[in-house]
Motif scaffolding. Structure first.
Motif, mmCIF file in Angstrom:
data_model
loop_
_atom_site.group_PDB
_atom_site.id
_atom_site.type_symbol
_atom_site.label_atom_id
_atom_site.label_comp_id
_atom_site.label_asym_id
_atom_site.label_seq_id
_atom_site.Cartn_x
_atom_site.Cartn_y
_atom_site.Cartn_z
ATOM 1 N N ARG A 144 8.094 2.077 5.848
ATOM 2 C CA ARG A 144 6.848 1.322 5.890
ATOM 3 C C ARG A 144 6.317 1.071 4.475
ATOM 4 O O ARG A 144 5.923 -0.051 4.129
ATOM 5 C CB ARG A 144 5.801 2.096 6.703
ATOM 6 C CG ARG A 144 6.048 2.093 8.210
ATOM 7 C CD ARG A 144 5.144 3.097 8.918
ATOM 8 N NE ARG A 144 5.261 2.974 10.361
ATOM 9 C CZ ARG A 144 4.420 2.293 11.130
ATOM 10 N NH1 ARG A 144 3.395 1.677 10.574
ATOM 11 N NH2 ARG A 144 4.597 2.212 12.434
ATOM 12 N N LEU A 145 6.307 2.124 3.664
ATOM 13 C CA LEU A 145 5.834 1.960 2.289
ATOM 14 C C LEU A 145 6.743 1.022 1.507
ATOM 15 O O LEU A 145 6.276 0.213 0.689
ATOM 16 C CB LEU A 145 5.767 3.331 1.605
ATOM 17 C CG LEU A 145 4.719 4.305 2.158
ATOM 18 C CD1 LEU A 145 4.910 5.689 1.544
ATOM 19 C CD2 LEU A 145 3.317 3.791 1.889
ATOM 20 N N TRP A 146 8.027 1.121 1.754
ATOM 21 C CA TRP A 146 9.009 0.274 1.073
ATOM 22 C C TRP A 146 8.763 -1.201 1.404
ATOM 23 O O TRP A 146 8.723 -2.062 0.504
ATOM 24 C CB TRP A 146 10.397 0.733 1.508
ATOM 25 C CG TRP A 146 11.541 -0.011 0.931
ATOM 26 C CD1 TRP A 146 11.529 -0.937 -0.059
ATOM 27 C CD2 TRP A 146 12.917 0.121 1.323
ATOM 28 N NE1 TRP A 146 12.806 -1.401 -0.313
ATOM 29 C CE2 TRP A 146 13.668 -0.769 0.515
ATOM 30 C CE3 TRP A 146 13.578 0.901 2.262
ATOM 31 C CZ2 TRP A 146 15.041 -0.897 0.644
ATOM 32 C CZ3 TRP A 146 14.962 0.773 2.390
ATOM 33 C CH2 TRP A 146 15.678 -0.108 1.583
ATOM 34 N N LEU A 147 8.589 -1.519 2.684
ATOM 35 C CA LEU A 147 8.331 -2.906 3.070
ATOM 36 C C LEU A 147 6.993 -3.394 2.522
ATOM 37 O O LEU A 147 6.860 -4.558 2.115
ATOM 38 C CB LEU A 147 8.339 -3.026 4.597
ATOM 39 C CG LEU A 147 9.712 -3.153 5.259
ATOM 40 C CD1 LEU A 147 9.574 -3.129 6.768
ATOM 41 C CD2 LEU A 147 10.422 -4.422 4.816
ATOM 42 N N THR A 148 5.997 -2.511 2.501
ATOM 43 C CA THR A 148 4.703 -2.891 1.953
ATOM 44 C C THR A 148 4.822 -3.262 0.478
ATOM 45 O O THR A 148 4.252 -4.254 0.012
ATOM 46 C CB THR A 148 3.699 -1.739 2.125
ATOM 47 O OG1 THR A 148 3.621 -1.384 3.512
ATOM 48 C CG2 THR A 148 2.323 -2.137 1.637
ATOM 49 N N GLU A 149 5.583 -2.473 -0.261
ATOM 50 C CA GLU A 149 5.796 -2.770 -1.682
ATOM 51 C C GLU A 149 6.595 -4.051 -1.856
ATOM 52 O O GLU A 149 6.347 -4.835 -2.790
ATOM 53 C CB GLU A 149 6.520 -1.592 -2.338
ATOM 54 C CG GLU A 149 6.612 -1.672 -3.849
ATOM 55 C CD GLU A 149 5.281 -1.427 -4.538
ATOM 56 O OE1 GLU A 149 5.216 -1.629 -5.759
ATOM 57 O OE2 GLU A 149 4.304 -1.043 -3.856
ATOM 58 N N ARG B 175 7.172 5.609 -9.093
ATOM 59 C CA ARG B 175 5.756 5.933 -9.176
ATOM 60 C C ARG B 175 5.516 7.436 -9.027
ATOM 61 O O ARG B 175 4.600 7.992 -9.603
ATOM 62 C CB ARG B 175 4.997 5.150 -8.105
ATOM 63 C CG ARG B 175 3.525 4.990 -8.388
ATOM 64 C CD ARG B 175 2.941 3.961 -7.455
ATOM 65 N NE ARG B 175 3.483 2.636 -7.732
ATOM 66 C CZ ARG B 175 3.803 1.749 -6.798
ATOM 67 N NH1 ARG B 175 3.636 2.027 -5.532
ATOM 68 N NH2 ARG B 175 4.283 0.570 -7.144
ATOM 69 N N GLN B 176 6.353 8.111 -8.249
ATOM 70 C CA GLN B 176 6.262 9.559 -8.085
ATOM 71 C C GLN B 176 7.400 10.282 -8.807
ATOM 72 O O GLN B 176 7.618 11.475 -8.584
ATOM 73 C CB GLN B 176 6.306 9.919 -6.592
ATOM 74 C CG GLN B 176 5.083 9.494 -5.807
ATOM 75 C CD GLN B 176 3.837 10.270 -6.195
ATOM 76 O OE1 GLN B 176 3.928 11.386 -6.686
ATOM 77 N NE2 GLN B 176 2.678 9.679 -5.987
ATOM 78 N N LEU C 102 4.728 10.372 -1.395
ATOM 79 C CA LEU C 102 4.778 8.935 -1.628
ATOM 80 C C LEU C 102 3.534 8.249 -1.074
ATOM 81 O O LEU C 102 3.035 8.610 -0.001
ATOM 82 C CB LEU C 102 6.025 8.330 -0.972
ATOM 83 C CG LEU C 102 7.342 8.476 -1.728
ATOM 84 C CD1 LEU C 102 8.483 7.916 -0.889
ATOM 85 C CD2 LEU C 102 7.286 7.771 -3.064
ATOM 86 N N GLY C 103 3.048 7.264 -1.785
ATOM 87 C CA GLY C 103 1.879 6.513 -1.329
ATOM 88 C C GLY C 103 1.750 5.221 -2.099
ATOM 89 O O GLY C 103 2.540 4.921 -3.002
ATOM 90 N N LEU C 104 0.754 4.432 -1.735
ATOM 91 C CA LEU C 104 0.506 3.155 -2.390
ATOM 92 C C LEU C 104 -0.420 3.345 -3.582
ATOM 93 O O LEU C 104 -1.303 4.209 -3.569
ATOM 94 C CB LEU C 104 -0.132 2.177 -1.400
ATOM 95 C CG LEU C 104 0.659 1.887 -0.118
ATOM 96 C CD1 LEU C 104 -0.144 0.964 0.784
ATOM 97 C CD2 LEU C 104 2.013 1.282 -0.444
ATOM 98 N N ASP C 105 -0.228 2.550 -4.600
ATOM 99 C CA ASP C 105 -1.091 2.565 -5.777
ATOM 100 C C ASP C 105 -2.143 1.472 -5.607
ATOM 101 O O ASP C 105 -1.892 0.284 -5.838
ATOM 102 C CB ASP C 105 -0.255 2.320 -7.039
ATOM 103 C CG ASP C 105 -1.102 2.389 -8.307
ATOM 104 O OD1 ASP C 105 -2.313 2.643 -8.194
ATOM 105 O OD2 ASP C 105 -0.535 2.197 -9.399
ATOM 106 N N PHE C 106 -3.353 1.866 -5.171
ATOM 107 C CA PHE C 106 -4.386 0.878 -4.891
ATOM 108 C C PHE C 106 -4.951 0.254 -6.160
ATOM 109 O O PHE C 106 -5.756 -0.674 -6.082
ATOM 110 C CB PHE C 106 -5.523 1.525 -4.091
ATOM 111 C CG PHE C 106 -5.092 1.983 -2.730
ATOM 112 C CD1 PHE C 106 -4.649 1.076 -1.798
ATOM 113 C CD2 PHE C 106 -5.109 3.325 -2.396
ATOM 114 C CE1 PHE C 106 -4.234 1.490 -0.542
ATOM 115 C CE2 PHE C 106 -4.703 3.753 -1.148
ATOM 116 C CZ PHE C 106 -4.265 2.831 -0.218
#
Length: 464
Positions: free
Chosen positions: A16-21, A170-171, A294-298
């Motif tokens: 999910r995070l991969w597709l979001t990025e 990022r991490q 892992l997370g998004l960088d807002f």
């Protein structure tokens, strides 16, 4: 075609995070996407900002083809990994055969050891240097990423590999992920070399010698004992000093052959396979630990711009973004999941036409959609209370423009089943045959059933 429903798609958190990025990168390079419906559905699903951004991105990914592209990329990655694993096994067997030869001539011990461990030690030193410098430029890792993209063969996969690397970097996880791959492949290579080495030593008779022109026997005694000290602690045999000195020519004694065989196996295992196994397990441990963080960088512009659009308290009407570089083709669908009731809605009808008609019991009237506010209000309502049957009345005297077709498609994706009612002309007027044919062709492309007869019986009972 069923509506994109990313919230029920069985994707891992990493996917999910991969597709979001990947969606963020795509919008960064090609401009904002048409995302009104995606934003509305993300808001209807609720959750915090991160969940809404992911829901929006996954809906867009399924609509525009990034979701199947990710699956193709994964298939390509698995195939690339399999090919590299086969190459590693073949290389390991080749190293063992090259080190021992065909048994017709004595084996030069240090040449054999160089054949088995020379490239491995050079590559390990190179990996350690790039790791210390904070680089992810592992040759095998880059080769795997390149081969994965080539084997995916999907034009929509262009942003997937860069998005994955950016997300992991990022991490600081890219080095651990690629390190696990690199050390795993080298473990396969050296493990296969050891197995083939053991098979050759068990089925052929080899003699072992050391040769030199400028070094003395004492030097070889020291080197042999220094290299064999650690393997001997693990149970591998080591020739004594007398045997080492006498091995300037091949010895016929079985004990000497066995001692040298055990020494060669022990040095290869201790300085070859064992470090790669330990490093691979360490990288895997760090990867599994870091993956949970892992997370998004807002703080990135692509995400910060979404904050206002995905927070219900600050939704804005009107044009929010510049026009997309490519217009999405309107498409219809149907909603999967719970739905109930029947509803009739009309789009941009003439004020002189009496509306609504007499409706059967249990069929609701959603009125006439003329403004953007009315459309948005109805779509929000349908996202919370989807009807089982939806009839959309259209005036075929108007042209089937892209906006109307996009709205029809969006309405259809909010109901379990949808029919289009092409209204007859008012008394004294006739429908334009060409315009009516345009409507038929447009609705056929949407794969929506349509007719000029009133669908009241279908709305009431679900059949004609």
């Amino acid at each position: 075609m069923s509506e994109p429903n990313p919230l029920s798609t069985p994707l891992s958190r990493l996917d999910r995070l991969w597709l979001t990025e990947a969606i963020r990168l795509r919008e960064e390079h090609a401009g904002p996407l048409e995302d009104a419906e995606a934003n509305r559905r993300a808001n209807a699903a609720g959750g915090d900002l991160a969940q809404r951004i992911q829901a929006r991105a996954l809906w867009l990914a399924e609509r525009d083809g990034q979701l199947p592209a990710q699956q193709h990329w994964r298939q390509g990655a698995r195939l690339a990994g399999l090919l590299l694993a086969i190459l590693a096994l073949v290389s390991g067997a080749g190293l063992a055969v090259a080190a021992l030869g065909d048994g017709q001539r004595p084996v030069n011990l240090f040449w054999a050891l160089g054949s088995l461990l020379g490239l491995h030690l050079l590559m390990l030193l190179g990996w350690a240097l790039t790791f210390a410098l904070g680089s992810n430029a592992s040759l095998l890792g880059r080769l795997w990423l390149w081969a994965s993209g080539k084997l995916a063969r999907d034009a929509q996969a262009a942003h997937l590999a860069p998005a994955l690397l950016l997300l992991l970097q990022r991490q600081g996880l890219a080095r651990w992920a690629l390190g696990t791959l690199v050390h795993g492949l080298w473990s396969l290579t050296l493990g296969c070399a050891l197995v083939v080495l053991l098979l050759l030593l068990a089925t052929r008779r080899y003699g072992f010698v050391w040769e030199t022109t400028i070094l003395g026997a004492d030097t070889f005694v020291f080197l042999t004992q220094a290299l064999g000290a650690l393997p001997s602690l693990l149970g591998f045999s080591m020739p004594d000093a007398q045997t080492i000195r006498a091995s300037s020519s091949a010895l016929a004694e079985e004990g000497a052959r066995q001692a040298w065989s055990g020494w060669l196996l022990g040095v290869t295992f201790t300085y070859g396979l064992l470090p790669r196994l330990l490093l691979g397990l360490f990288c895997l441990w760090r990867w599994l630990q870091g993956r949970a963080r892992l997370g998004l960088d807002f703080g990135l512009p692509g995400y910060s711009l979404l904050r206002d659009r995905l927070q219900p308290a600050s939704e804005r009407l009107g044009v929010c973004d510049a026009a997309p570089s490519e217009l999405a083709e309107p498409h219809a669908g149907n909603r999967n999941g719970d739905s109930q009731g029947a509803l009739l809605v009309a789009i941009e009808l003439d004020d002189r036409r009496p509306w609504p008609p007499a409706l059967p019991k249990g069929v609701g009237d959603a009125g006439v959609l003329d403004s953007r506010e009315q459309r948005q209000r109805l779509l929000d309502q349908l996202s919370r209370f989807p009807p089982e049957r939806l009839a959309v009345a259209c005036d075929p005297r108007r042209s089937p423009d892209r906006g109307t077709l996009a709205l029809i498609g969006e309405l259809s994706r909010s109901a379990a089943a949808t029919r289009i009612w092409l209204l007859p002309a008012p008394p004294g007027e006739a429908l334009d045959a060409q315009r009516l044919e345009d409507w038929h062709q447009a609705l056929d492309r949407l794969a929506l059933p349509h007719a000029q007869g009133a669908p009241m019986n279908w709305l009431e009972t679900g059949h004609d």
